[in-house]
Write an enzyme that holds these catalytic residues in place. Structure first.
Site, PDB file in Angstrom:
ATOM      1  CG  ASP A  52      -1.977  -1.244   1.122  1.00  9.56           C
ATOM      2  OD1 ASP A  52      -2.283  -1.459   0.113  1.00  9.56           O
ATOM      3  OD2 ASP A  52      -2.407  -1.512   2.298  1.00  9.56           O
ATOM      4  CE1 TYR A 110       3.887  -6.949   3.446  1.00 13.64           C
ATOM      5  CE2 TYR A 110       3.256  -9.345   3.619  1.00 13.64           C
ATOM      6  CZ  TYR A 110       3.136  -8.112   2.926  1.00 13.64           C
ATOM      7  OH  TYR A 110       2.548  -8.019   1.730  1.00 13.64           O
TER       8      TYR A 110
END
Length: 246
Positions: A52, A110
């Site tokens: 994002d 992540y």
């Protein structure tokens, strides 16, 4: 046609995410333009996954098909000379025609970085959430252990998620603490839209004592996004690694 795979790093601060979109200014746009300048080709690019706006990547993986005769060991150098300083090609190799950066990815990791120091480290302000509050670290570790395994992660998925199933498998979940910093690592076979950031936002509530580890587990099991905490800010999130069978 050759199928070229690349590992890339980027600072997502100034970009509207990885994937091309009408608003422009994405990491993919910049990469495609550099390839056009280098080869004259308009290629189709696939990435291991989207990131994002404001999210970074230590190691993202892409692939594209090209007719260019550029030797594979020259691609990284040639593209880096045409890319801005906040996007770097780490390596390139040639893969079989059927390879697909997203479909073939087996594991993704992540990392969410948090700066817990009183005033914040000015040199890491773009990559860590400044959160100068006392946190119950052991309770947070007990909570994050609940996400390991195969679960329905509806509670930790954005309501904008378009996936047909929210079942994912988390292979590893841990928190590391060093010198006023927290690093939250999650490794899984796939992730939902905003999943890591919502998990982190909920973990921070646990750290503040607003929730217990048992509450966190209950929230996971309710499959209700409204039961979970806020979505943590984007700049603390980094796509850490993408792994393939090779």
């Amino acid at each position: 046609m050759r199928n070229i795979r690349m590992a890339i790093s980027y600072d997502g601060t100034t970009y509207y995410g990885f994937q091309t979109q009408p608003i422009g200014n994405t990491v993919q746009d910049v990469l495609l333009q550099a390839i056009r300048v280098l080869t004259g080709e308009h290629v189709d690019m696939t990435a291991s996954g989207r990131t994002d706006a404001g999210v970074h990547a230590r190691r993202q993986v892409i692939n594209f098909k090209t007719s260019s005769p550029i030797p594979v060991d020259r691609w990284a150098l040639a593209l880096n000379s045409r890319l801005p300083d906040d996007i770097v090609v780490l390596q390139a190799d040639e893969v079989p025609p059927h390879f697909h950066a997203s479909y073939f990815a087996k594991r993704k990791t992540y990392r969410y970085g948090i700066d817990t120091s009183k005033f914040g480290n000015v040199f890491e302000r773009k990559y860590r959430l400044h959160y100068p509050m006392p946190l119950l670290l052991e309770e947070m570790k007990a909570a994050i252990a609940c996400v390991k395994g195969k679960h329905d992660f509806t509670s930790f998925a954005s309501k904008r998620s378009t996936k047909t199933t929210h079942v994912r498998t988390i292979l590893d979940a841990r928190i590391e603490e060093t010198d006023g910093k927290l690093d939250i690592f999650l490794t899984g076979d796939g992730f939902l839209y905003n999943m890591v950031r919502i998990i982190v936002g909920t973990l921070l509530w646990v750290g503040e004592g607003k929730l217990s580890a048992a509450d966190f587990k209950r929230i996971l099991e309710t499959r209700d996004r409204s039961a979970a905490g806020p979505t943590a800010m984007a700049h603390g999130l980094m796509l850490w690694d993408v792994e393939y069978d090779d």
